[in-house]
Motif scaffolding. Structure first.
Motif, PDB file in Angstrom:
ATOM      1  N   UNK A 187      -4.118   7.185  11.213  1.00 20.72           N
ATOM      2  CA  UNK A 187      -4.765   8.523  11.693  1.00 20.72           C
ATOM      3  C   UNK A 187      -6.173   8.437  12.089  1.00 20.72           C
ATOM      4  N   UNK A 188      -6.682   7.795  11.086  1.00 23.41           N
ATOM      5  CA  UNK A 188      -8.145   7.514  11.417  1.00 23.41           C
ATOM      6  C   UNK A 188      -8.521   6.717  12.539  1.00 23.41           C
ATOM      7  N   UNK A 189      -7.843   5.511  12.605  1.00 26.07           N
ATOM      8  CA  UNK A 189      -7.681   4.608  13.586  1.00 26.07           C
ATOM      9  C   UNK A 189      -7.341   5.306  14.840  1.00 26.07           C
ATOM     10  N   UNK A 190      -6.408   5.993  15.109  1.00 21.02           N
ATOM     11  CA  UNK A 190      -6.171   6.501  16.240  1.00 21.02           C
ATOM     12  C   UNK A 190      -7.000   7.564  16.632  1.00 21.02           C
ATOM     13  N   UNK A 191      -7.618   8.480  15.707  1.00 20.71           N
ATOM     14  CA  UNK A 191      -8.872   9.254  16.478  1.00 20.71           C
ATOM     15  C   UNK A 191     -10.056   8.477  16.775  1.00 20.71           C
ATOM     16  N   UNK A 192     -10.342   7.441  16.135  1.00 21.04           N
ATOM     17  CA  UNK A 192     -11.443   6.719  16.683  1.00 21.04           C
ATOM     18  C   UNK A 192     -11.178   6.080  18.108  1.00 21.04           C
ATOM     19  N   UNK A 225       0.877  -1.414   0.128  1.00 17.90           N
ATOM     20  CA  UNK A 225       0.053  -0.037   0.051  1.00 17.90           C
ATOM     21  C   UNK A 225       0.827   1.247   0.213  1.00 17.90           C
ATOM     22  N   UNK A 226       0.246   2.266  -0.533  1.00 16.56           N
ATOM     23  CA  UNK A 226       1.032   3.449  -0.512  1.00 16.56           C
ATOM     24  C   UNK A 226       1.369   3.978   0.752  1.00 16.56           C
ATOM     25  N   UNK A 227       2.352   4.516   1.081  1.00 11.46           N
ATOM     26  CA  UNK A 227       2.799   5.156   2.557  1.00 11.46           C
ATOM     27  C   UNK A 227       1.757   6.110   3.089  1.00 11.46           C
ATOM     28  N   UNK A 228       1.475   7.059   2.041  1.00  9.85           N
ATOM     29  CA  UNK A 228       0.395   8.172   2.549  1.00  9.85           C
ATOM     30  C   UNK A 228      -1.246   7.392   2.950  1.00  9.85           C
ATOM     31  N   UNK A 229      -1.460   6.481   2.157  1.00  9.62           N
ATOM     32  CA  UNK A 229      -2.578   5.779   2.447  1.00  9.62           C
ATOM     33  C   UNK A 229      -2.426   5.109   3.771  1.00  9.62           C
ATOM     34  N   UNK A 230      -1.379   4.232   4.060  1.00  4.90           N
ATOM     35  CA  UNK A 230      -1.163   3.837   5.595  1.00  4.90           C
ATOM     36  C   UNK A 230      -1.262   4.992   6.546  1.00  4.90           C
TER      37      UNK A 230
END
Length: 250
Positions: free
Chosen positions: A105-110, A95-100
């Motif tokens: 970041x979304x998981x951390x926010x949740x 996967x692209x680094x930006x996508x990872x």
């Protein structure tokens, strides 16, 4: 500041989180490895799995001695997550680094929002659905493999609500689950292990192991809700910075 000193400081913080709350340390380990120590996202998630697996193994022994590990449900829960963890580990390298970074970041926010909100972690009564437990274990394994996080912040609530374990037993049992799924993901990422900077990963891991013991003592003196809210606020800030980094190329 030298990379080794930064690794020692970051490792101590990660260990405090793991020891104090039974999880969540990897959500700080990955950003620290990327932004403080210059690791690429894929290398950071692999290094995070190494750090978390070793730190958790030492904590697991202590929880086992205290009788807080439910081995049978823990092994069954982990078994459902082994294959997804391995597949996630293989997918992460493609996967692209930006996508990872954005996904992390979304998981951390949740996770941060969940920690800042008051949650009802009352054990579920009645019979436990094997299908629900397997589904939860598979989901946890996939997240562990793909993003290099231990998943204690997801595993503990799942073991309480789906399996019906008391909170203290869920914390100890989640360590068993995380240790096994992290190992499965690392096996799939074997090719990236040799590229890690072990002169940094080694001190980071050692500091995390020592910090975890201090975290257990800290948890006995400070309210769990206070610890969760402080950690949640820090994590929300980290998530925002990582999302910004993913969306705004350097």
């Amino acid at each position: 500041m030298s990379p080794v000193l930064l690794a020692l400081l970051a490792g101590a913080v990660v260990g405090l989180a793991l020891g104090g709350m039974g999880g969540g340390g990897s959500l700080l380990a990955v950003p620290a490895l990327v932004h403080l120590l210059g690791f690429a996202p894929v290398e950071a998630t692999t290094a995070s799995l190494v750090i978390v697996a070793i730190t958790i193994a030492t904590s697991l022994a202590a929880h086992g001695r205290d009788g807080n590990v439910r081995w049978r449900p823990g092994l069954l829960f982990a078994a459902a997550g082994l294959l997804p963890a391995a597949l996630g580990g293989l997918l992460a390298a493609r996967l692209p680094a930006a996508l990872l970074t954005a996904a992390f970041s979304v998981l951390a926010a949740v996770a941060a929002v969940g920690m800042l909100r008051t949650r009802d972690d009352t054990p579920r009564t009645g019979s436990t659905s094997i299908a629900r437990a397997a589904g939860a274990g598979a989901g946890l394994g996939a997240v562990t493999g793909l993003l290099g996080v231990g998943g204690g912040f997801l595993g503990v609530p799942a073991l309480v609500r789906v399996v019906g374990l008391p909170v203290r037993a869920a914390v100890g049992t989640s360590l068993l689950v995380i240790a096994l799924t992290s190992t499965a993901s690392l096996a799939a990422r074997g090719g990236t292990l040799s590229s890690l900077d072990w002169a940094v990963v080694g001190p980071f891991t050692a500091a995390a192991v020592l910090g975890a013991w201090d975290g257990r003592r800290l948890a006995a003196r400070i309210s769990g809700r206070v610890l969760q809210r402080v950690f949640g606020a820090v994590l929300l800030t980290v998530a925002a910075l990582m999302l910004l980094d993913a969306l705004v190329p350097r």
